[in-house]
Design an enzyme around this catalytic site. Structure first.
Site, PDB file in Angstrom:
ATOM      1  N   GLY A 113     -13.398 -26.468 -24.762  1.00  0.00           N
ATOM      2  CA  GLY A 113     -13.996 -26.160 -26.068  1.00  0.00           C
ATOM      3  C   GLY A 113     -13.211 -25.148 -26.884  1.00  0.00           C
ATOM      4  CD  GLU A 114     -10.225 -21.063 -24.308  1.00  0.00           C
ATOM      5  OE1 GLU A 114      -8.995 -21.248 -24.423  1.00  0.00           O
ATOM      6  OE2 GLU A 114     -10.732 -20.290 -23.473  1.00  0.00           O
TER       7      GLU A 114
ATOM      8  NE  ARG B  80     -29.217 -16.061 -44.284  1.00  0.00           N
ATOM      9  CZ  ARG B  80     -29.834 -17.199 -44.004  1.00  0.00           C
ATOM     10  NH1 ARG B  80     -31.031 -17.429 -44.500  1.00  0.00           N
ATOM     11  NH2 ARG B  80     -29.274 -18.105 -43.244  1.00  0.00           N
TER      12      ARG B  80
ATOM     13  CE  LYS C 169     -39.789 -13.800 -49.449  1.00  0.00           C
ATOM     14  NZ  LYS C 169     -38.767 -13.940 -48.423  1.00  0.00           N
TER      15      LYS C 169
ATOM     16  NE  ARG D  56     -42.436  -7.910 -43.649  1.00  0.00           N
ATOM     17  CZ  ARG D  56     -42.424  -9.063 -42.990  1.00  0.00           C
ATOM     18  NH1 ARG D  56     -43.515  -9.489 -42.397  1.00  0.00           N
ATOM     19  NH2 ARG D  56     -41.332  -9.771 -42.913  1.00  0.00           N
TER      20      ARG D  56
ATOM     21  CB  THR E  12     -36.467 -22.548 -43.361  1.00  0.00           C
ATOM     22  OG1 THR E  12     -36.829 -21.431 -44.177  1.00  0.00           O
ATOM     23  CG2 THR E  12     -35.700 -22.052 -42.147  1.00  0.00           C
TER      24      THR E  12
ATOM     25  N   GLY F 175     -38.243 -22.089 -47.001  1.00  0.00           N
ATOM     26  CA  GLY F 175     -39.513 -21.350 -46.998  1.00  0.00           C
ATOM     27  C   GLY F 175     -39.648 -20.452 -48.220  1.00  0.00           C
ATOM     28  CB  THR F 176     -37.259 -18.028 -49.732  1.00  0.00           C
ATOM     29  OG1 THR F 176     -37.005 -17.442 -48.461  1.00  0.00           O
ATOM     30  CG2 THR F 176     -37.261 -16.960 -50.812  1.00  0.00           C
TER      31      THR F 176
HETATM   32  C1  R5P Z   1     -32.645 -14.166 -48.751  1.00  0.00           C
HETATM   33  O1  R5P Z   1     -32.517 -13.010 -49.094  1.00  0.00           O
HETATM   34  C2  R5P Z   1     -31.828 -15.276 -49.313  1.00  0.00           C
HETATM   35  O2  R5P Z   1     -31.369 -15.002 -50.592  1.00  0.00           O
HETATM   36  C3  R5P Z   1     -32.595 -16.553 -49.307  1.00  0.00           C
HETATM   37  O3  R5P Z   1     -33.726 -16.414 -50.140  1.00  0.00           O
HETATM   38  C4  R5P Z   1     -33.082 -16.912 -47.930  1.00  0.00           C
HETATM   39  O4  R5P Z   1     -32.083 -16.680 -46.995  1.00  0.00           O
HETATM   40  C5  R5P Z   1     -33.491 -18.363 -47.922  1.00  0.00           C
HETATM   41  O5  R5P Z   1     -33.811 -18.738 -46.630  1.00  0.00           O
HETATM   42  P1  R5P Z   1     -34.905 -19.856 -46.370  1.00  0.00           P
HETATM   43  O6  R5P Z   1     -34.508 -21.069 -47.168  1.00  0.00           O
HETATM   44  O7  R5P Z   1     -34.819 -20.082 -44.889  1.00  0.00           O
HETATM   45  O8  R5P Z   1     -36.222 -19.297 -46.802  1.00  0.00           O
END
Ligand code: R5P
Length: 308
Positions: free
Chosen positions: A35-36, A93, A189, A191, A220, A222-223
């Site tokens: 795999g190298e 990130r 966002k 918490r 994902t 999600g954001t």
């Molecule tokens: C976060 O600070 C980035 O700018 C993106 O909003 C985030 O990484 C998006 O990730 P996901 O699509 O998994 O929510």
């Protein structure tokens, strides 16, 4: 000048090479049985201005190692200068210690690139601009926004509002809103202390507007989808997402299919996958990257590329 590509996104590299007017250089990249990575340049690099195109998208570790080894081989072949061209800079990130005993991978990658022989970095829409400061070599930081904005402008939305899907995206959203003469809103966002459940608040007005969520990357989704739902709840007429780097997971695609996002506008910094059932428009940033490469090679201004 010689332009080479790793295996991460050859279609983009070929387009960049076509713009630059030099075919991609010949390099053999293979794997040992364990795999190298093995790299051998087939042509002479002595005294050349070498550009190696490799976004460190999925699979990030493979793509990063390939880039590092390609640079090591180029340096040992006496290249005069090596520019790492990273349309997507992975591991970005983790750019600060936001909790105890965690790494800062963006800085680690910067150190690795320089240790492997990078003399310059050409990147696009880094997760945070401060990552430039992790390098003591010149960094040219490009924005995909001229390409994305042109597409959005052609849509001629009557009431446009740019929405940052989290507070980290405010600077980018502000840039889009300013140039497109649009409104600006932010999804904050928060918490809930005891339960650790996130709540979302809208700062700004999206009622009756065409909302465009802008972000540097999505995986994902999600954001984006959480922000889109909130826009809908606050009366947005339509919702588009504009994201430079779309590294969508299967879950992300499923989430997008169910979300009120009508169209996802993105670029070809990372290779496209099968995105059935989702309305995704891919715009090419190859010419922008190619132009930047030519300007770096010719010692011309790169900043002037962004006068819109
Ligand atoms: C976060 O600070 C980035 O700018 C993106 O909003 C985030 O990484 C998006 O990730 P996901 O699509 O998994 O929510």
């Amino acid at each position: 000048m010689r332009v080479f590509s790793g295996n991460a996104n050859r279609p983009l590299a070929e387009k960049i090479a076509a713009y630059v007017g030099h075919p991609l250089g010949e390099v053999m990249i293979s794997r040992f049985p364990d795999g190298e990575v093995f790299v051998k340049y087939i042509e002479n690099l002595r005294g050349k201005d070498v550009f190696i195109i490799q976004p460190t998208c999925y699979p990030p570790n493979e793509n990063l190692m390939e880039l590092l080894i390609m640079m090591d081989a180029a340096r040992r072949a006496s290249a005069a200068r090596i520019t790492a061209v990273m349309p997507f800079f992975g591991y970005a990130r983790q750019d600060r210690k936001d909790q105890p005993r965690v790494p800062i991978t963006a800085k680690l990658v910067a150190n690795l690139l320089v240790a492997a022989g990078a003399n310059r970095l050409l990147a696009m829409d880094l997760h945070s601009q401060q990552i430039q400061g992790f390098f003591d070599i010149p960094v040219d930081h490009l924005f995909a926004s001229p390409v994305i904005m042109k597409y959005l402008q052609e849509k001629n939305y009557p009431k446009l509002v740019i929405v940052a899907p989290d507070t980290g995206g405010l600077k980018m959203a502000h840039g889009y809103a300013g140039t497109l003469h649009a409104g600006l809103a932010i999804v904050a966002k928060q918490r809930k202390s005891a339960t650790d459940i996130e709540t979302l608040n809208m700062v700004g007005d999206v009622d009756g507007c065409h909302a465009v969520l802008v972000d540097d990357l999505t995986s994902t989704a999600g954001t984006l989808c959480a922000a889109a739902k909130l826009c809908k709840a606050h009366g947005a007429k339509s919702i588009t997402a504009a994201v430079t780097h779309a590294m969508l997971t299967d879950d992300g695609l499923e989430r997008l299919r169910k979300s009120p996002i009508e169209e996802l506008v993105t670029t070809d910094t990372v290779p496209r996958k099968a995105w059935d059932g989702v309305n995704i428009k891919v715009l090419s940033v190859a010419d922008l990257l190619g132009e930047a490469i030519l300007r770096i090679h010719n010692d011309q201004s790169v900043t002037s590329l962004f006068r819109i």
